[in-house]
Design an enzyme around this catalytic site. Structure first.
Site, mmCIF file in Angstrom:
data_model
loop_
_atom_site.group_PDB
_atom_site.id
_atom_site.type_symbol
_atom_site.label_atom_id
_atom_site.label_comp_id
_atom_site.label_asym_id
_atom_site.label_seq_id
_atom_site.Cartn_x
_atom_site.Cartn_y
_atom_site.Cartn_z
ATOM 1 N N LYS A 33 0.844 -1.199 0.000
ATOM 2 C CA LYS A 33 0.000 0.000 0.000
ATOM 3 C C LYS A 33 0.880 1.251 0.000
ATOM 4 C CE LYS A 33 -0.420 0.125 5.057
ATOM 5 N NZ LYS A 33 -1.346 0.195 6.206
ATOM 6 N N TYR A 253 18.239 28.893 7.597
ATOM 7 C CA TYR A 253 17.101 29.627 8.140
ATOM 8 C C TYR A 253 17.106 29.609 9.669
ATOM 9 C CZ TYR A 253 14.854 29.770 3.534
ATOM 10 O OH TYR A 253 14.554 30.014 2.220
#
Length: 355
Positions: A33, A253
């Site tokens: 899946k 950042y």
């Protein structure tokens, strides 16, 4: 071309499937899946088709993709169907189907399949997502048996805490299942990856290996059987820029990393838009040209930064393994406060290369 890529070792995938069969002594549905947990469902199913007893997916869309690719082995829909109209497709494509709700049971009774269906009847033994309540289970089985629409019933449940080896909850769920299924003559499927690796006393005619197929451990602590798994995916990229910084300089950042000494910083073409976890902190392991190193600073959308200070031979073009055979995906996931299931499933934009 951007150098980020994921290498998929299909021989390792086959090894892990064979280990699941060896450890369980049972038949095994390979769980593919979510695009085989990010590894590519069609290619993984093709690699296993010669030896797998069948496959398991979440929904009919995933099953039809496999059928269209020529996969002929049994395919189980783990969530069953979402609308009664899907039963026509289930019949046409010879799919196996989980039934976990009264409305699904009623839809099966009203269906007109060309051939009898294979139904996996799910019990809610304590996880409390889906499944029949224990007091409803026998009646649901009898209704399927009497419907004339079903050729075979497999009894199943799912353990909520099988990855916690010091927890009694799995044994409690097993007792609940055994009591609810008492007297029912059918095969059973109880063990997923953590139950398969960690709970050998739990019986199962069918096992459902998922994360272990892809070579990642489901456990937070070392486990001898999990050590036998082979990583299937190696996520890698290259150094695309190098910076020489003095002590006291911020990187990335938010200035979450500030150099404490003269530091060589390598910039890697890999970021959270590729599926690498944004919250992986400074210190998360990587391997650069086979040598251990670490991420420094925040992960950006398309790039991240690594420490080259103690690797004088590394530089522009050096290969960086983000996870794989040298850097376990479970270690990266732990550093990022998540699990290997998620980091595999989040992979995107990165091309998959099979060998």
């Amino acid at each position: 071309m951007r150098p980020a890529r994921a290498l998929i070792d299909l021989q390792a995938l086959r090894h892990n499937y064979r280990l699941a069969r060896e450890l369980s002594g049972a038949r095994a549905l390979a769980v593919v899946k979510a695009d085989a947990y990010g590894h590519g469902a069609v290619r993984c199913a093709e690699a296993l088709q010669g030896e797998a007893d069948g496959f398991a997916v979440a929904c009919i869309e995933e099953a039809l993709q496999l059928r269209e690719a020529g996969i002929q082995k049994p395919i189980l829909l783990l969530e069953g169907f979402f609308e009664a109209g899907e039963l026509e497709l289930i019949d046409r494509h010879d799919l196996w189907c989980v039934v976990h709700s009264p409305w699904q049971l009623a839809a099966v009774e009203q269906a007109r399949p060309r051939r009898p269906l294979t139904i996996w009847l799910k019990l809610d033994s304590g996880m409390h997502r889906v499944g029949f309540h224990p007091e409803q289970y026998q009646a649901a089985y009898r209704r399927l048996e009497a419907s004339g629409k079903v050729a075979r019933i497999v009894l199943m449940t799912h353990f909520a805490r099988a990855d916690e080896l010091d927890c009694s909850r799995s044994r409690e769920q097993l007792v609940t299942f055994q009591q609810a299924a008492q007297g029912l003559s059918a095969e059973i499927s109880l063990r997923n990856s953590p139950a398969l690796l960690g709970w050998p006393e739990i019986p199962s005619d069918w096992v459902r290996p998922g994360i272990m197929l892809y070579g990642a451990t489901p456990f937070a602590q070392p486990h001898p059987l999990a050590e036998r798994l082979r990583p299937v995916m190696t996520l890698e990229s290259k150094i695309i820029s190098v910076r020489e910084l003095p002590a006291g300089e911020p990187v990335g950042y938010g200035a979450r990393f500030v150099s404490e000494r003269p530091t060589r910083v390598g910039v890697v073409a890999m970021g959270y838009a590729d599926g690498y976890p944004r919250h992986a902190p400074t210190g998360t392991p990587v391997a650069i040209d086979g040598q251990p190193s670490r991420i420094i600073g925040r992960v950006s959308m398309d790039m991240l930064t690594v420490d080259l200070t103690d690797l004088p031979q590394a530089g522009l073009g050096s290969r960086v393994e983000l996870w794989g055979k040298q850097v376990p995906a479970s270690e990266v996931a732990t550093c990022a406060g998540t699990i290997p299931y998620q980091i595999f499933c989040n992979l995107r934009r990165v091309p998959l290369s099979y060998f």
